[in-house]
Structure formats: C-alpha cells, structure tokens
Write a protein that holds these residues in place. Structure first.
Motif, PDB file in Angstrom:
ATOM      1  N   ARG A 148       0.821  -1.208   0.000  1.00 38.54           N
ATOM      2  CA  ARG A 148       0.000   0.000   0.000  1.00 38.54           C
ATOM      3  C   ARG A 148       0.853   1.255   0.000  1.00 38.54           C
ATOM      4  NH1 ARG A 148      -4.048   1.575  -1.293  1.00 38.54           N
ATOM      5  NH2 ARG A 148      -4.985   2.498   0.544  1.00 38.54           N
ATOM      6  N   TRP A 149       0.354   2.298  -0.646  1.00 42.63           N
ATOM      7  CA  TRP A 149       1.088   3.564  -0.712  1.00 42.63           C
ATOM      8  C   TRP A 149       1.309   4.170   0.668  1.00 42.63           C
ATOM      9  CZ3 TRP A 149      -1.583   7.694   1.273  1.00 42.63           C
ATOM     10  CH2 TRP A 149      -2.979   7.593   1.321  1.00 42.63           C
ATOM     11  N   THR A 150       0.357   3.963   1.585  1.00 41.51           N
ATOM     12  CA  THR A 150       0.514   4.523   2.928  1.00 41.51           C
ATOM     13  C   THR A 150       1.765   3.963   3.605  1.00 41.51           C
ATOM     14  OG1 THR A 150      -1.047   2.818   3.658  1.00 41.51           O
ATOM     15  CG2 THR A 150      -1.923   5.018   3.335  1.00 41.51           C
ATOM     16  N   TYR A 151       1.940   2.644   3.502  1.00 39.98           N
ATOM     17  CA  TYR A 151       3.131   2.038   4.086  1.00 39.98           C
ATOM     18  C   TYR A 151       4.396   2.576   3.433  1.00 39.98           C
ATOM     19  CZ  TYR A 151       7.001  -1.071   4.782  1.00 39.98           C
ATOM     20  OH  TYR A 151       8.270  -1.534   5.053  1.00 39.98           O
ATOM     21  N   LYS A 152       4.405   2.696   2.130  1.00 39.30           N
ATOM     22  CA  LYS A 152       5.627   3.080   1.413  1.00 39.30           C
ATOM     23  C   LYS A 152       6.085   4.488   1.781  1.00 39.30           C
ATOM     24  CE  LYS A 152       4.441  -0.106  -2.274  1.00 39.30           C
ATOM     25  NZ  LYS A 152       5.506  -1.104  -2.049  1.00 39.30           N
ATOM     26  N   PHE A 153       5.148   5.426   1.902  1.00 45.09           N
ATOM     27  CA  PHE A 153       5.530   6.762   2.340  1.00 45.09           C
ATOM     28  C   PHE A 153       6.039   6.741   3.786  1.00 45.09           C
ATOM     29  CE2 PHE A 153       2.344   8.469  -0.930  1.00 45.09           C
ATOM     30  CZ  PHE A 153       3.340   8.768  -1.834  1.00 45.09           C
ATOM     31  N   ASP A 154       5.371   5.962   4.631  1.00 50.68           N
ATOM     32  CA  ASP A 154       5.802   5.871   6.034  1.00 50.68           C
ATOM     33  C   ASP A 154       7.197   5.277   6.149  1.00 50.68           C
ATOM     34  OD1 ASP A 154       3.419   6.950   6.877  1.00 50.68           O
ATOM     35  OD2 ASP A 154       2.526   5.043   7.488  1.00 50.68           O
ATOM     36  N   GLU A 155       7.475   4.226   5.389  1.00 48.31           N
ATOM     37  CA  GLU A 155       8.776   3.575   5.476  1.00 48.31           C
ATOM     38  C   GLU A 155       9.879   4.488   4.946  1.00 48.31           C
ATOM     39  OE1 GLU A 155      11.452   1.306   6.822  1.00 48.31           O
ATOM     40  OE2 GLU A 155       9.370   0.585   7.022  1.00 48.31           O
ATOM     41  N   ALA A 156       9.605   5.214   3.872  1.00 49.95           N
ATOM     42  CA  ALA A 156      10.592   6.162   3.353  1.00 49.95           C
ATOM     43  C   ALA A 156      10.940   7.206   4.412  1.00 49.95           C
ATOM     44  CB  ALA A 156      10.063   6.835   2.092  1.00 49.95           C
ATOM     45  N   ALA A 157       9.927   7.644   5.162  1.00 50.19           N
ATOM     46  CA  ALA A 157      10.179   8.606   6.238  1.00 50.19           C
ATOM     47  C   ALA A 157      11.023   7.980   7.339  1.00 50.19           C
ATOM     48  CB  ALA A 157       8.853   9.119   6.804  1.00 50.19           C
ATOM     49  N   ARG A 158      10.723   6.735   7.696  1.00 49.76           N
ATOM     50  CA  ARG A 158      11.519   6.057   8.728  1.00 49.76           C
ATOM     51  C   ARG A 158      12.967   5.914   8.301  1.00 49.76           C
ATOM     52  NH1 ARG A 158       6.530   3.229   9.727  1.00 49.76           N
ATOM     53  NH2 ARG A 158       6.934   1.723   8.063  1.00 49.76           N
ATOM     54  N   GLN A 159      13.202   5.782   7.007  1.00 49.22           N
ATOM     55  CA  GLN A 159      14.559   5.626   6.496  1.00 49.22           C
ATOM     56  C   GLN A 159      15.281   6.966   6.369  1.00 49.22           C
ATOM     57  OE1 GLN A 159      16.112   2.700   5.894  1.00 49.22           O
ATOM     58  NE2 GLN A 159      14.313   1.521   6.527  1.00 49.22           N
ATOM     59  N   GLY A 160      14.564   8.079   6.607  1.00 46.61           N
ATOM     60  CA  GLY A 160      15.190   9.393   6.564  1.00 46.61           C
ATOM     61  C   GLY A 160      15.195  10.059   5.203  1.00 46.61           C
ATOM     62  N   ALA A 161      14.399   9.557   4.254  1.00 48.53           N
ATOM     63  CA  ALA A 161      14.371  10.139   2.918  1.00 48.53           C
ATOM     64  C   ALA A 161      13.790  11.547   2.948  1.00 48.53           C
ATOM     65  CB  ALA A 161      13.554   9.258   1.977  1.00 48.53           C
ATOM     66  N   ALA A 162      14.236  12.367   2.000  1.00 52.05           N
ATOM     67  CA  ALA A 162      13.680  13.715   1.851  1.00 52.05           C
ATOM     68  C   ALA A 162      12.419  13.687   1.005  1.00 52.05           C
ATOM     69  CB  ALA A 162      14.709  14.645   1.221  1.00 52.05           C
ATOM     70  N   GLY A 163      12.358  12.750   0.057  1.00 55.51           N
ATOM     71  CA  GLY A 163      11.202  12.640  -0.817  1.00 55.51           C
ATOM     72  C   GLY A 163      10.907  11.199  -1.140  1.00 55.51           C
ATOM     73  N   ALA A 164       9.685  10.948  -1.589  1.00 56.53           N
ATOM     74  CA  ALA A 164       9.285   9.593  -1.980  1.00 56.53           C
ATOM     75  C   ALA A 164       8.338   9.698  -3.160  1.00 56.53           C
ATOM     76  CB  ALA A 164       8.615   8.862  -0.827  1.00 56.53           C
ATOM     77  N   LEU A 165       8.679   9.040  -4.265  1.00 54.74           N
ATOM     78  CA  LEU A 165       7.868   9.042  -5.477  1.00 54.74           C
ATOM     79  C   LEU A 165       7.485   7.608  -5.803  1.00 54.74           C
ATOM     80  CD1 LEU A 165      10.017  11.496  -7.642  1.00 54.74           C
ATOM     81  CD2 LEU A 165       7.936  12.045  -6.356  1.00 54.74           C
ATOM     82  N   ILE A 166       6.187   7.333  -5.824  1.00 60.70           N
ATOM     83  CA  ILE A 166       5.688   6.003  -6.148  1.00 60.70           C
ATOM     84  C   ILE A 166       5.317   5.959  -7.621  1.00 60.70           C
ATOM     85  CG2 ILE A 166       3.893   4.291  -5.683  1.00 60.70           C
ATOM     86  CD1 ILE A 166       3.716   5.336  -2.848  1.00 60.70           C
ATOM     87  N   VAL A 167       5.727   4.907  -8.289  1.00 57.89           N
ATOM     88  CA  VAL A 167       5.414   4.731  -9.705  1.00 57.89           C
ATOM     89  C   VAL A 167       4.023   4.118  -9.834  1.00 57.89           C
ATOM     90  CG1 VAL A 167       6.086   3.657 -11.878  1.00 57.89           C
ATOM     91  CG2 VAL A 167       7.853   4.399 -10.250  1.00 57.89           C
ATOM     92  N   HIS A 168       3.148   4.806 -10.553  1.00 59.34           N
ATOM     93  CA  HIS A 168       1.789   4.301 -10.739  1.00 59.34           C
ATOM     94  C   HIS A 168       1.696   3.378 -11.945  1.00 59.34           C
ATOM     95  CE1 HIS A 168      -2.262   4.335 -12.524  1.00 59.34           C
ATOM     96  NE2 HIS A 168      -2.641   4.223 -11.270  1.00 59.34           N
ATOM     97  N   GLU A 169       1.088   2.232 -11.719  1.00 58.98           N
ATOM     98  CA  GLU A 169       0.653   1.358 -12.796  1.00 58.98           C
ATOM     99  C   GLU A 169      -0.733   0.862 -12.436  1.00 58.98           C
ATOM    100  OE1 GLU A 169       3.575  -1.641 -13.550  1.00 58.98           O
ATOM    101  OE2 GLU A 169       4.794  -0.295 -14.765  1.00 58.98           O
ATOM    102  N   THR A 170      -1.646   0.895 -13.375  1.00 58.48           N
ATOM    103  CA  THR A 170      -3.049   0.642 -13.063  1.00 58.48           C
ATOM    104  C   THR A 170      -3.271  -0.724 -12.432  1.00 58.48           C
ATOM    105  OG1 THR A 170      -3.813   2.148 -14.789  1.00 58.48           O
ATOM    106  CG2 THR A 170      -5.360   0.458 -14.058  1.00 58.48           C
TER     107      THR A 170
END
Length: 560
Positions: A199-221
């Motif tokens: 889920r996108w919610t997890y991916k943004f949260d994990e990127a924040a936990r890792q200390g990232a400045a930004g997070a871009l998810i690639v959309h595919e239908t």
C-alpha cells in the motif's frame, strides 16, 4: 419506513428463527410473533432515498469540514435521533476529529537532471506531488534519486529493500504493490494477494523512517488497483491529515506519484531500463541503487485547521452493555473541484452514500426491535476516509467504547447497485472467526461466500475497518458478490470493472434511479443477521491463528 416484507426477509428469518419460541398459542390473533417482530424491515425505497439525498449536489461531495460535510453529519444525526437511538459520544452524537487541510498549488514542476540531460514532469499529466508537513512551503532541491524497488522492510518475509543504501536526504523511487503480486509466486509474501507492504501509505511511512527527503511512487493501473485518473482525483486539491504534535515534520518533505511512462523516461535518462529494473526488484537478491539523477520540486500550500466529526449512536445492550458490536461506514467523499471544467462535484453515490444508507437502515431496524440485544450495537459514520482513513484512525486512538470489549466491527463501503447475487464477496477472506457467522447468514439466503476476485488490489487495507484491525478488533468487510442471479459471473465482473474505470473517484459516481438495489438490501439483511447473532452470543470471536492481527487481539483480551 414502508410497511412491507423485505425482499429476502424470509431467508433472514430462517436464521433468526432458531432464537424465536416455537409455541405461539398464547399470542393474540393478529399480533406479531417475536420472530416476525425481529425481522429487519429494510426497503429498497428507503435505502434509495438516503443514497439519493446524500449523493445530491446539495451535499457538494461531502468533503470533511465543509458546508456539504456539515449537512451530511447533521442529516445522519437527525435520522439516528428520529430512530430513538442514544448518543454515543461525549455530550451528544458527534465525536470531533481535528484535521489539518493543506491545499497545494497546481503549478509545481518536477525537474529531473542528470549529467547530460534534463527534463520536467508536468503536474497532473506526469506526476502529482504534495507535502503532509504543515508548512506554507516545502520542497526538495537537487535531491539524489535512489531506486529502492518496492520500498519494503519486512523481517517476517526476510525482505529489506533499503539494505545497503543510505537514503537520508535523498528521494526514493518506489514501485507500488509488492513482489508477490509482481511474480504471482505464492512463496513471495502472499502471492497475488496484496499485503499492507504493497500500500502507498506504508511506502511513504517507510521512506520517512529511512530518513528520505522525498518519496515518489510509480503508478501502474494493475498494480495500484485504479487508473491514473483516480490519482489526480484523490491527491489534488485539499488534502486532510490528523493533527500531529510535530506538525508532521517526521514525514518526508515531498510525497508523490509519477506515471509509468514518466518512470520509463526517468530510467532511460539514467541509462537504465525500467522494465528490467522492475523485474529485478521482485527478486530476493535485489539491490537498491542510485540512479545518477537529481530531483527538484517545490510546493506552495494554503493551510487551514479545522474540525470534522464522526457520528455515533448506540442501542445499549440489555445484559452486557459494555460489550459492543460496531457497524461502520465512512460518510465523506472528495468534495468539489472548482478547477475542473464541467461537472465539478464528486458526489460519491456508491462510494459511500450507499454505506451510510446501509447503517441508517440497520440503525432503524435495531431501534425497532421489541427487545434490545444483550450486547450494545454502535452505529458509527466516520469522516475523512478518502484522506487516509483518518476518522477511523481517530476513533481507534480515542474509542467511545473499550476496544478490548469490542466484539467485532462490520464495515460497509460501496454496496452493489446491479442486483442480487448467488455469492457474497469477503474482503480478506480467511482472516477471522467472524466468517462463520457470515456463512450462516448467507446460507439462510441461499448464498455462498467467495474470496474477493482481485486480492492484488489490497482492498482490505483501503477502508476504515483496517484501523480497528490494527488494534486487534476482529473485523468483517463483506459485500454483494459477482455471480448475478440471472446474468452470471462474467456480467458481474464487467459491472465492477466498468465502475472502477469510469466512475470510481470521479464526478460520474452519481445516483442513478435505474439501479437495481435489491442486492444491496439483501446484503443489509444479511449483515443484520450477523450482528444480531453476535449481539446475543457470549463468545468473543478471534482472528485465525497466524493472522497478522491475532497477537494484538490476544494481548488486549488478556491484559489486566
């Protein structure tokens, strides 16, 4: 309420009859037996009326903390009051939910730069970006792009996409869903069924936990479970979040989606191949890597602090009022987008005026019972689901009834509008003992349970019951099936596909007087039977052994 037998009342009565006395010799002629009085009087006409009103332009898309949102909660409250149900929140029927409303400008440009090339991704067409930080300006400048595959850290699956790379201050490029979906391999995660890691919610949260400045998810239908139009409809305009002590400074500065085509251009500019990178990300030996590119983007925000409301009413139990069964549905939708040409209102008729209408019909049915159930029944209409399950998250943190004494939660989100089916779709099939109750209620209607047909879309993690599940409360998320009683399964699957493609999270999700709501009414009657059996039982159903939420439930039930 129309004085009529409901469309499948005889089927539901078969399940309830076991609780009714056999001897009716002392019942006066013409009087209702206890069995007759206990049947839910659910009518297509009343259900349709609620949906039509809530999905009308007058309610302006039911955006939280808006005039249309206030009309919505007042409508729900007034109906619950009229049924004679008791207020469940402190001081009344409303549980206040403090929100932050951030509206980003639509003129942002995402600049990608490499050693020998530079290009821009256009807002809306190629990408959508925003920030959850409560600040008027946010951005990244010359932030190194790092491909982290699916962006997952899951020790139980022996998987770590961030292993061996430091993303602090950098921008993670992340694939949606998880390796199990990508490969169809049942040995990876849960195979084709999406886990929460997808889920996108997890991916943004994990990127924040890792200390990232930004997070871009690639959309595919296929991997996301919805087309790009849903991204632009859901992540543009006002974005809500719960108030946090740190004003969300712990989140990454920039969150966003990019299209698959934009990702292919990005990888090509990096001298890489997107399809090959995707394939490698689903393998256990995947190694994250820098792409040799940087990203720059800035967003300008307008910020508003506001308060929305959950609506809550209860029919107290007669024997064990502290033990509670919850019927829940989210009342909000996406509001109005004044930047759009033509129809600007996201009416949200199926999503989720139908769910609200269902809990109103259930509330009226329970209020009409001649005797209260032994346990309490809570009717909960929550806010800001479309913004990230916020109203239910607030309830999970501030429950009106103790969660360790909450027997079950039954969530209703987007009911069927194409008639009766031979089956019942269970989202998260095989999760808990609640399915035994559902199976009995469905069998009384001559129906069968079936797993969701598209588990890869992760619907279990996309609706409000999930926040209660995380606290251990057993939840049930079931809806009308696919196998239409007259037209079959292929036709039913096509109706679902057409809705997702053409109306889901779009202004086209409007009330249609030509809908066949007989199946929705049958589903409401089925869920009434489930709740009624639970409310008059003594046991506490649990998650099945091995389920990810079982430990939380066991801990809550054994805590002193």
């Amino acid at each position: 309420m129309f004085d009529r037998l409901s469309i499948s009342g005889i089927c539901v009565a078969a399940l309830l009859a076991a609780c009714a006395p056999d001897d009716t010799s002392d019942v006066p002629a013409g009087a209702a037996t206890s069995e007759e009085a206990s049947r839910p009087d659910i009518s297509v006409e009343d259900f349709a009326s609620h949906v039509r009103i809530l999905a009308s332009d007058e309610f302006e898309g039911r955006e939280p903390a808006s005039p249309g949102g206030e009309k919505t909660v007042e409508y729900i409250r007034d109906e619950l009051v009229a049924y004679g149900l008791k207020p469940a929140a402190d001081g009344g029927y409303f549980q206040e939910v403090p929100l932050i409303r951030i509206t980003a400008g639509t003129d942002a440009q995402l600049e990608i730069e490499g050693e020998d090339a530079r290009f821009e991704l256009a807002y809306g067409e190629d990408m959508v970006v925003w920030t959850k930080r409560v600040t008027e300006q946010a951005g990244i400048e010359d932030s190194e792009l790092v491909f982290v595959g699916y962006g997952i850290v899951a020790p139980e699956y022996a998987w770590n996409d961030y292993e061996g790379i430091d993303v602090r201050g950098k921008t993670a490029v992340i694939l949606v869903n998880d390796p199990g979906f990508a490969t169809g391999n049942p040995e990876l995660f849960t195979g084709n069924s999406m886990t929460y890691y997808g889920r996108w919610t997890y991916k943004f949260d994990e990127a924040a936990r890792q200390g990232a400045a930004g997070a871009l998810i690639v959309h595919e239908t296929d991997a996301a479970g919805y087309p790009w139009d849903v991204v632009t409809g859901s992540w543009t305009g006002p974005q809500f979040d719960l108030v946090a002590d740190d004003d969300n400074r712990s989140r990454v500065a920039i969150e966003g989606w990019i299209t698959g085509n934009a990702a292919a251009q990005l990888f090509e500019t990096a001298g890489d191949d997107y399809m090959a990178a995707k394939k490698s990300a689903a393998e256990r030996n995947f190694e994250p890597r820098a792409l040799g590119l940087t990203a720059t983007v800035a967003v300008e925000n307008s910020i508003q602090r506001s308060t929305s409301r959950n609506v809550a009413a209860v029919r107290p139990g007669s024997e064990r009022p502290g033990e509670t069964i919850i019927y829940m549905a989210h009342w909000d939708h996406l509001g109005r987008d004044e930047t759009r040409e033509g129809d600007q209102i996201f009416n949200g008729a199926l999503d989720n005026a139908t769910g609200v209408a269902a809990i109103l019909e259930l509330a009226e049915a329970y209020a009409a019972l001649p005797e209260p159930p032994e346990r309490s029944i809570l009717f909960l209409a929550v806010t800001a689901e479309e913004s990230g399950l916020l109203g239910s998250a607030w309830y999970a943190k501030h429950p009106l009834f103790p969660l360790d004494e909450t027997v079950a939660a039954i969530n209703i989100d987007r009911m069927s509008a194409f008639g009766r089916t031979e089956d019942v779709t269970v989202i998260g099939y095989g999760s808990s003992e609640l399915e035994a109750y559902l199976e009995r209620a469905a069998a009384a209607q001559g129906r069968r349970l079936e797993p969701e047909p598209t588990p890869e879309k992760g619907y279990f993690y996309r609706s409000d019951h999930f926040n209660l599940a995380k606290q251990g409360v057993p939840v049930l998320y079931a809806k009308g099936g696919i196998d239409h009683v007259e037209r079959g399964g292929d036709w039913g699957r096509q109706q679902e596909a057409d809705y997702v493609a053409d109306r889901y999270h779009k202004p086209a999700d409007e009330y249609d007087p030509g809908w066949d709501l007989s199946g929705a009414v049958e589903d409401i009657e089925m869920l009434f039977a489930v709740g009624r059996e639970l409310a008059n039982a003594e046991e506490f159903p649990n998650w099945h052994a091995g389920n990810e939420f079982r430990a939380a439930r066991d801990a809550s039930r054994t805590a002193p």
